[in-house]
Design an enzyme around this catalytic site. Structure first.
Site, PDB file in Angstrom:
ATOM      1  N   ALA A  93       0.856  -1.184   0.000  1.00 28.64           N
ATOM      2  CA  ALA A  93       0.000   0.000   0.000  1.00 28.64           C
ATOM      3  C   ALA A  93       0.887   1.228   0.000  1.00 28.64           C
ATOM      4  O   ALA A  93       2.068   1.163   0.331  1.00 28.64           O
ATOM      5  CB  ALA A  93      -0.876   0.025   1.253  1.00 28.64           C
ATOM      6  N   TYR A 158      -6.529   8.386   2.695  1.00 30.81           N
ATOM      7  CA  TYR A 158      -5.931   7.098   3.082  1.00 30.81           C
ATOM      8  C   TYR A 158      -6.964   6.260   3.836  1.00 30.81           C
ATOM      9  O   TYR A 158      -7.129   5.063   3.577  1.00 30.81           O
ATOM     10  CB  TYR A 158      -4.692   7.364   3.947  1.00 30.81           C
ATOM     11  CG  TYR A 158      -4.094   6.134   4.602  1.00 30.81           C
ATOM     12  CD1 TYR A 158      -3.290   5.249   3.884  1.00 30.81           C
ATOM     13  CD2 TYR A 158      -4.317   5.874   5.957  1.00 30.81           C
ATOM     14  CE1 TYR A 158      -2.733   4.125   4.500  1.00 30.81           C
ATOM     15  CE2 TYR A 158      -3.761   4.758   6.579  1.00 30.81           C
ATOM     16  CZ  TYR A 158      -2.975   3.893   5.844  1.00 30.81           C
ATOM     17  OH  TYR A 158      -2.425   2.788   6.459  1.00 30.81           O
ATOM     18  N   ARG A 223      -1.091   8.454  20.666  1.00 26.75           N
ATOM     19  CA  ARG A 223      -1.225   7.351  19.710  1.00 26.75           C
ATOM     20  C   ARG A 223      -1.079   6.040  20.480  1.00 26.75           C
ATOM     21  O   ARG A 223      -0.550   6.015  21.598  1.00 26.75           O
ATOM     22  CB  ARG A 223      -0.123   7.428  18.627  1.00 26.75           C
ATOM     23  CG  ARG A 223      -0.201   8.659  17.735  1.00 26.75           C
ATOM     24  CD  ARG A 223      -1.396   8.636  16.815  1.00 26.75           C
ATOM     25  NE  ARG A 223      -1.487   9.822  15.953  1.00 26.75           N
ATOM     26  CZ  ARG A 223      -2.147  10.946  16.269  1.00 26.75           C
ATOM     27  NH1 ARG A 223      -2.764  11.042  17.427  1.00 26.75           N
ATOM     28  NH2 ARG A 223      -2.192  11.952  15.426  1.00 26.75           N
TER      29      ARG A 223
HETATM   30  N1  LIG Z   1       3.183   0.843   9.880  1.00 26.21           N
HETATM   31  C1  LIG Z   1       2.057   1.203  10.496  1.00 26.21           C
HETATM   32  O1  LIG Z   1       2.075   1.854  11.561  1.00 26.21           O
HETATM   33  C2  LIG Z   1       0.727   0.819   9.900  1.00 26.21           C
HETATM   34  C3  LIG Z   1      -0.444   1.119  10.609  1.00 26.21           C
HETATM   35  C4  LIG Z   1      -1.675   0.768  10.069  1.00 26.21           C
HETATM   36  C5  LIG Z   1      -1.735   0.098   8.869  1.00 26.21           C
HETATM   37  N2  LIG Z   1      -0.599  -0.181   8.184  1.00 26.21           N
HETATM   38  C6  LIG Z   1      -0.715  -0.860   6.895  1.00 26.21           C
HETATM   39  O2  LIG Z   1       0.095  -2.030   6.918  1.00 26.21           O
HETATM   40  C7  LIG Z   1       0.648  -2.267   5.615  1.00 26.21           C
HETATM   41  C8  LIG Z   1       2.155  -2.371   5.704  1.00 26.21           C
HETATM   42  O3  LIG Z   1       2.645  -1.172   6.279  1.00 26.21           O
HETATM   43  P1  LIG Z   1       4.190  -0.839   6.368  1.00 26.21           P
HETATM   44  O4  LIG Z   1       4.378   0.087   7.501  1.00 26.21           O
HETATM   45  O5  LIG Z   1       4.976  -2.097   6.304  1.00 26.21           O
HETATM   46  O6  LIG Z   1       4.364  -0.017   5.027  1.00 26.21           O
HETATM   47  P2  LIG Z   1       5.663   0.100   4.094  1.00 26.21           P
HETATM   48  O7  LIG Z   1       5.456   1.348   3.304  1.00 26.21           O
HETATM   49  O8  LIG Z   1       6.901  -0.033   4.893  1.00 26.21           O
HETATM   50  O9  LIG Z   1       5.556  -1.159   3.153  1.00 26.21           O
HETATM   51  C9  LIG Z   1       4.669  -1.224   2.072  1.00 26.21           C
HETATM   52  C10 LIG Z   1       5.344  -2.010   0.983  1.00 26.21           C
HETATM   53  O10 LIG Z   1       4.412  -2.079  -0.102  1.00 26.21           O
HETATM   54  C11 LIG Z   1       5.123  -1.900  -1.294  1.00 26.21           C
HETATM   55  N3  LIG Z   1       4.224  -1.353  -2.307  1.00 26.21           N
HETATM   56  C12 LIG Z   1       3.611  -0.149  -2.298  1.00 26.21           C
HETATM   57  N4  LIG Z   1       2.873  -0.014  -3.405  1.00 26.21           N
HETATM   58  C13 LIG Z   1       3.028  -1.158  -4.128  1.00 26.21           C
HETATM   59  C14 LIG Z   1       2.535  -1.614  -5.363  1.00 26.21           C
HETATM   60  N5  LIG Z   1       1.730  -0.841  -6.114  1.00 26.21           N
HETATM   61  N6  LIG Z   1       2.884  -2.846  -5.801  1.00 26.21           N
HETATM   62  C15 LIG Z   1       3.708  -3.633  -5.058  1.00 26.21           C
HETATM   63  N7  LIG Z   1       4.226  -3.240  -3.878  1.00 26.21           N
HETATM   64  C16 LIG Z   1       3.887  -2.013  -3.422  1.00 26.21           C
HETATM   65  C17 LIG Z   1       6.234  -0.905  -0.973  1.00 26.21           C
HETATM   66  O11 LIG Z   1       7.314  -1.017  -1.884  1.00 26.21           O
HETATM   67  C18 LIG Z   1       6.611  -1.329   0.450  1.00 26.21           C
HETATM   68  O12 LIG Z   1       7.694  -2.229   0.456  1.00 26.21           O
HETATM   69  C19 LIG Z   1       0.147  -1.131   4.727  1.00 26.21           C
HETATM   70  O13 LIG Z   1      -0.990  -1.569   4.045  1.00 26.21           O
HETATM   71  C20 LIG Z   1      -0.216  -0.033   5.728  1.00 26.21           C
HETATM   72  O14 LIG Z   1      -1.211   0.815   5.213  1.00 26.21           O
HETATM   73  C21 LIG Z   1       0.629   0.154   8.674  1.00 26.21           C
END
Ligand SMILES: NC(=O)c1ccc[n+]([C@@H]2O[C@H](COP(=O)([O-])OP(=O)(O)OC[C@H]3O[C@@H](n4cnc5c(N)ncnc54)[C@H](O)[C@@H]3O)[C@@H](O)[C@H]2O)c1
Length: 332
Positions: A93, A158, A223
């Protein structure tokens, strides 16, 4: 033992999940026979894929790890890569809330169309279950503690994209019988967050560069910070759960409220204890749209998955600082 397909497996949470599934030293035995990482960016330097293979291999029963550089917007490529998967964890994402405000169409493409593509590929592959990484964001404007029975109250594109993804999960379960589970994460912290735009890695990067931590407002905003290992434990349980799930939603959080000022103070103390000099905090005007308080109930996830958060911010923040310091040392 099974074949796992992890979109976004090279991101922050993905790197931790893949490490858990691979059973690298320091974690539990492998949960997967095969792991396919599907991500548009390469593995982070902090978690090189070969090192992970070697570490897992040292245990003797390492799963195969395949790393595919691919886009979730490329439907045919993803469908081909997903063939034979048992479990899909959809993490890919655009996770930057500010970017969604600046460019809601980019966010919609990646987070809504990308999720629709992933669900469709999972349906065609006949997977056992898809776990969708949602967020507490769809309830960010509601009075905390937020929980599964509350109506969404959205503050940014988002959040809208995550809610749309949740809706598609339920629709795909209803129409096509695909088992889907939705996990709404609160603020996640932990290792492999060096490329992350979250508040904790941003503060640590500033301190390591001897720059002041910037706090918007007076720091009283709160948070719910949860360690990534606690998140990954729930992902693994949710994916392998045998009970039917029609987009069932779970908040995965600690229910503890921590102010941004407290986070900054803990980090400054941790850095000073390690011999670093730290500049004074820099207070800046509050940003429009920043949520004043946020924390989530977690009783549904606790009961359903027989799970509870293993650790706290206070306990683990020093380890995270050590991890960032070691990474910086290795890179210089
Ligand atoms: N980190 C947090 O605090 C948090 C909180 C709530 C929800 N989330 C959700 O958890 C998930 C993972 O979060 P994260 O912190 O690891 O994010 P991150 O940005 O570190 O990792 C996301 C990964 O998705 C890949 N990506 C993005 N767009 C892409 C595409 N079109 N095709 C293929 N790969 C793609 C990116 O290259 C990246 O490696 C996300 O969906 C995020 O919205 C995260």
């Amino acid at each position: 033992m099974s074949r796992w397909f992890v979109t976004g497996g090279n991101g922050f949470i993905g790197s931790n999940l893949v490490t858990l599934l691979a059973g690298a030293p320091g974690t539990t035995p492998p949960l997967a026979r095969e792991i396919v990482i599907y991500d548009s960016t390469e593995a982070p330097a902090s978690r090189p894929i070969d090192a992970l293979r070697q570490a897992a291999g040292a245990r003797g029963n390492a799963p195969d790890i395949t790393c595919i550089t691919g886009d979730i917007l490329d439907r045919p490529a993803m469908a081909e890569a997903m063939a034979g998967a048992d479990y899909v964890v959809h993490l890919a994402a655009s996770s930057n809330v500010n970017r969604s405000v600046e460019d809601p169409f980019f966010d919609h493409q990646n987070n809504v169309i990308g999720t629709l593509n992933t669900l469709d590929a999972a349906r065609m592959a006949g997977v056992k279950r898809l776990v969708f990484a949602s967020s507490s964001a769809p309830l960010a404007n509601a009075a905390p503690p937020i929980h599964e029975d509350m109506a969404p109250d959205l503050g940014n594109p988002y959040a809208a994209g995550k809610l749309a993804g949740e809706a598609y999960c339920q629709a795909f379960s209803s129409c096509y019988g695909l088992q889907t589970t939705v996990l709404r994460f609160s603020n996640v912290f932990g290792p492999y967050s060096d490329r992350s735009s979250g508040v904790i890695p941003t503060f640590i990067r500033k301190l390591l560069a001897s720059e002041p931590i910037e706090i918007y407002g007076d720091g009283s905003a709160t948070r719910d910070f949860i360690h990534v290992s606690d998140i990954c434990a729930v992902i693994a349980k949710a994916a392998t759960d045998q009970r039917p799930s029609r987009g069932e939603v779970f908040h995965v959080a600690t229910k503890a409220e921590t102010s941004i000022l407290k986070v900054a103070t803990l980090l400054v103390e941790a850095m000073r204890a390690r011999g670093f000099e730290t500049p004074e905090l820099l207070f800046k005007p509050e940003r429009v749209g920043d949520v004043p308080r946020s924390f989530s109930e977690n009783s549904k996830a606790r009961q359903f998955f027989n799970w509870q958060p293993r650790t706290t911010l206070e306990k683990d923040i020093g380890d995270l600082v050590d991890w960032f310091v070691a990474l910086k040392t290795a890179q210089t």
